[in-house]
Design a protein around this motif. Structure first.
Motif, PDB file in Angstrom:
ATOM      1  N   SER A  78       0.875  -1.167   0.000  1.00  0.00           N
ATOM      2  CA  SER A  78       0.000   0.000   0.000  1.00  0.00           C
ATOM      3  C   SER A  78       0.907   1.209   0.000  1.00  0.00           C
ATOM      4  N   GLY A  79       0.873   1.973  -1.070  1.00  0.00           N
ATOM      5  CA  GLY A  79       1.831   3.061  -1.236  1.00  0.00           C
ATOM      6  C   GLY A  79       1.311   4.408  -0.784  1.00  0.00           C
ATOM      7  N   THR A  80       2.026   5.460  -1.184  1.00  0.00           N
ATOM      8  CA  THR A  80       1.678   6.812  -0.750  1.00  0.00           C
ATOM      9  C   THR A  80       0.379   7.308  -1.369  1.00  0.00           C
ATOM     10  N   SER A  81      -0.118   6.617  -2.409  1.00  0.00           N
ATOM     11  CA  SER A  81      -1.395   7.037  -2.994  1.00  0.00           C
ATOM     12  C   SER A  81      -2.579   6.697  -2.087  1.00  0.00           C
ATOM     13  N   LEU A  82      -2.405   5.724  -1.194  1.00  0.00           N
ATOM     14  CA  LEU A  82      -3.436   5.351  -0.224  1.00  0.00           C
ATOM     15  C   LEU A  82      -4.745   4.917  -0.882  1.00  0.00           C
ATOM     16  N   ASP A  83      -4.661   4.329  -2.071  1.00  0.00           N
ATOM     17  CA  ASP A  83      -5.881   3.959  -2.777  1.00  0.00           C
ATOM     18  C   ASP A  83      -6.289   2.505  -2.567  1.00  0.00           C
TER      19      ASP A  83
END
Length: 380
Positions: free
Chosen positions: A17-22
């Motif tokens: 789960s990256g910095t986009s938080l999607d």
């Protein structure tokens, strides 16, 4: 997808789960002694709106209670477990067939140079003990802090995996990951050169935040809104004065630097919102081009392999292509790895590295003192 297996095949699941938080990406990966990692199946578990808002609040909070952290960590871990269970059910595989889950966790704050003179740190919200309990699988987690302890940036960690799945002899390659933050991995044609990789600056993190504020929704689909605007050159010049863009590698960054208040501090207040969106897309493209100029590329031809959610944004990709005229685009799917699943695949591979006591970092990328075995192991 189905692929042949052998008695030596080992299955791993990577969670990212990256910095986009999607969402939480779950990738089922097969690893065998004599072949490259193979992507077997995938599942994308959307992060609920309430959890996304909680995580955003934590990322930008000046003060956080332990109860808030515990609540968010528990909710995040349970969504990770759901992703794993759905992936296993989809493939008809039991937890006992999985050698390990590699869990990246959710980055809340990343400060590899410390803060206000304090020690370096990186914080990923994660609960590998609970994840092991909920899934019945061995979990490998906390990958970043071992590299940090050895003097590294603790990021990016995917370049070692990029070398494993993409490297071709006598070919100069540039892997571009367009997540919340953009980063580059240079795989040199001359193998006497070390691999270089680093964050170049914001990709989706600002584009998504500005779009959400003015248009609603989580992202600018296809870059259509950005394409409707005009680049504001004075604003672009102000944004590009940010010192991070001019630091030599190794370097890494995140939401602690590039966030909506950072953008708004550079606005005059009379800009058209669609023009700001176009300018943010241009900022991404130019900062990537500036980053590539820091590599020993000169004007040599290079194969550019775009990955991550931003690779599906044709407007941003067009701006990047215009700023990298010597690059020839190659889809990662040609190597058996679709754009959206490389980061999750990397953490499956890193779990394998940990269980076999093999290094997971690349010191020439992170700046660590040398190769290190990354992560801790949590038995079910």
């Amino acid at each position: 997808m189905t692929t042949p297996t052998t008695d030596a095949t080992r299955y791993y699941i990577g969670l990212m789960s990256g910095t986009s938080l999607d969402g939480i990406d779950a990738a089922l990966v097969a690893l065998e002694p004599t072949s490259a990692p193979r992507l077997i199946a995938t599942h994308a578990e959307p992060i609920t709106d309430s959890l996304q808002q909680t995580l955003l609040t934590l990322c930008h909070a000046h003060q956080v209670s332990f109860a808030d952290l515990a609540f968010a960590e528990d909710a995040f871990c349970r969504q990770q477990a759901q992703a794993v269970k759905k992936l296993l059910a989809q493939q008809g595989i039991s937890a006992t067939q999985i050698n390990a889950i590699g869990s990246h966790g959710q980055t809340i704050e990343h400060a590899p140079s410390g803060h206000a003179g304090g020690p370096a740190y990186t914080l990923q919200l994660d609960n590998p003990s609970l994840l092991a309990e909920l899934t019945g699988c061995t979990v490998v987690a906390d990958f970043r802090r071992r590299d940090l302890a050895a003097g590294g940036q603790a990021a990016p960690l995917a370049p070692a995996f990029h070398q494993v799945i993409f490297k071709q002899e006598n070919t100069q390659q540039l892997v571009l990951n367009l997540g919340g933050i953009a980063n580059l991995t240079w795989l040199p044609k001359d193998t006497t050169h070390p691999i270089i990789g680093f964050d170049t600056g914001p990709a989706n993190v600002l584009l998504d935040a500005w779009h959400a504020k003015h248009q609603g929704g989580r992202y600018d689909n296809g870059g259509a809104w950005a394409a409707s605007g005009q680049v504001d050159q004075p604003l672009l010049e102000r944004l590009l004065r940010e010192p991070f863009f001019h630091q030599p590698p190794p370097r890494s960054t995140g939401r602690e630097l590039f966030h909506l208040p950072w953008l708004e501090s550079h606005l005059n207040g009379d800009e058209q919102p669609c023009d700001v969106q176009a300018t943010l897309a241009e900022l991404t493209a130019i900062s990537i081009a500036q980053g590539s100029a820091q590599l020993p590329l000169a004007d040599q031809p290079v194969t550019l392999i775009p990955c991550g959610g931003g690779a599906h944004n044709p407007y941003v990709m067009k701006r990047i292509a215009d700023h990298l005229p010597h690059a020839t685009l190659a889809s990662p799917s040609h190597f058996g790895w679709p754009e959206d699943w490389i980061e999750a695949g990397a953490f499956a591979w890193l779990a394998h590295q940990r269980l076999h006591q093999l290094p997971g970092n690349v010191a020439s990328v992170t700046g660590a003192k040398g190769p290190r075995v990354l992560g801790g192991v949590y038995a079910p």
